[in-house]
Enzyme design. Structure first.
Site, mmCIF file in Angstrom:
data_model
loop_
_atom_site.group_PDB
_atom_site.id
_atom_site.type_symbol
_atom_site.label_atom_id
_atom_site.label_comp_id
_atom_site.label_asym_id
_atom_site.label_seq_id
_atom_site.Cartn_x
_atom_site.Cartn_y
_atom_site.Cartn_z
ATOM 1 N N LYS A 55 6.404 -41.852 -3.804
ATOM 2 C CA LYS A 55 7.404 -40.872 -3.799
ATOM 3 C C LYS A 55 7.804 -40.409 -5.211
ATOM 4 C CE LYS A 55 11.893 -39.697 -2.711
ATOM 5 N NZ LYS A 55 12.741 -40.658 -1.915
ATOM 6 N N SER A 57 10.484 -37.694 -7.677
ATOM 7 C CA SER A 57 11.546 -36.491 -7.937
ATOM 8 C C SER A 57 10.806 -34.965 -7.734
ATOM 9 C CB SER A 57 12.274 -36.621 -9.147
ATOM 10 O OG SER A 57 13.200 -37.661 -9.137
ATOM 11 N N THR A 106 15.673 -34.661 -9.945
ATOM 12 C CA THR A 106 16.072 -33.333 -9.507
ATOM 13 C C THR A 106 17.694 -33.447 -9.733
ATOM 14 O OG1 THR A 106 14.481 -33.449 -7.611
ATOM 15 C CG2 THR A 106 16.187 -31.984 -7.435
ATOM 16 N N ALA A 107 18.246 -34.438 -9.972
ATOM 17 C CA ALA A 107 19.510 -34.349 -10.087
ATOM 18 C C ALA A 107 19.822 -33.786 -11.498
ATOM 19 C CB ALA A 107 20.233 -35.747 -9.974
ATOM 20 N N HIS A 145 21.515 -41.025 -3.381
ATOM 21 C CA HIS A 145 21.420 -41.973 -2.390
ATOM 22 C C HIS A 145 22.740 -42.370 -1.841
ATOM 23 C CE1 HIS A 145 17.241 -41.712 -3.751
ATOM 24 N NE2 HIS A 145 17.564 -42.663 -4.795
#
Length: 257
Positions: A55, A57, A106-107, A145
């Site tokens: 996983k 971003s 990404t944030a 999240h």
């Protein structure tokens, strides 16, 4: 062949991977060495080339695209699911110092794009951001999240939904999390991994409660309502396949995909 698989402990990942890693699917399954890390650690380990499958971003893709390629299945991508920028209730003045869940997330990329006037983006563990902002350590914080569902229980207020701002600007769904695999692995093995994950997601959709104990064993928030909201928001048809619109969104955010 046993390769390292890294995912987050968040409900969307454990929900999607449950069928595969807990042997609920029919037929031979890829054998992997599974580890769980928070999103910034996942990104860091990819930059070091540690896992075979992971996983990450979406914002990290340009930095790792030489060594890793994007899988068509397993993404967290959609509408109305973006990170939330929050601050202490009643606070006034400019937001100059913001806590983010990692500089490669990404944030963080959205903050740079949508709020270029912010002077400092400070990385910290995603699950500690709300408390730090409530204490007054930062002018604001970006929640991801489970945190985006429970911030109102604290002395915090919403400044902006970064996903909605992205959608208003681009008209596209927001790419948040991706699953990538090493480019140097055999082509047939990569196809096997991609299709196994897709089957695991289909299984999760058809048997939504089968994974609940597994999901709860790793989740930060244990309430069923929070877990269900989390999964519903981040696991959708884009998780099965990005499709043309999903890939267009990835290209818009990352420049690659």
């Amino acid at each position: 062949m046993v390769n390292k698989l890294h995912i987050s402990p968040c409900p969307n990942d454990t929900f999607m991977f449950d069928g595969w890693v807990n042997g609920r699917l029919v037929g031979e399954l890829p054998q992997v060495e599974l580890s769980y890390y928070d999103i910034e650690e996942l990104n860091r380990l990819l930059l070091e080339g540690v896992p075979a499958i992971s996983k990450c971003s979406y914002a990290l893709l340009p930095a790792i695209s030489e060594d890793y390629e994007l899988l068509d299945s397993g993404s967290a991508l959609g509408r109305g699911n973006g990170p939330l920028l929050v601050r202490r209730k009643g606070e006034q003045g400019a937001i100059k110092r913001v806590a983010v869940p990692g500089l490669h997330t990404t944030a963080c990329a959205l903050m740079r794009r949508l709020y270029p006037e912010v002077e400092e983006l400070c990385p910290m563990l995603f699950s500690e951001i709300a408390e730090a902002v409530e204490r007054g350590d930062f002018d604001g914080g970006v929640l991801i999240h489970e945190g985006r569902f429970v911030y109102e229980r604290r002395h915090l207020e919403l400044v902006a939904d970064l996903g909605l701002k992205w959608e208003a600007e681009t008209g596209l769904p927001l790419p948040l999390g991706a699953i990538v695999i090493r480019r140097d692995l055999p082509k047939e093995y990569k196809k096997w991994i991609e299709e196994t994950l897709r089957q695991s997601i289909r299984y999760a959709f058809h048997h939504p409660m089968a994974s609940r104990d597994y999901v709860k064993a790793h989740a930060r928030e244990l309430e069923d309502e929070v877990i269900e909201k989390h999964i519903a928001l981040f696991v959708n048809h884009y998780s099965l396949s990005l499709g043309d619109e999903g890939r267009k969104a990835v290209k818009e955010l990352c420049g690659v995909g």
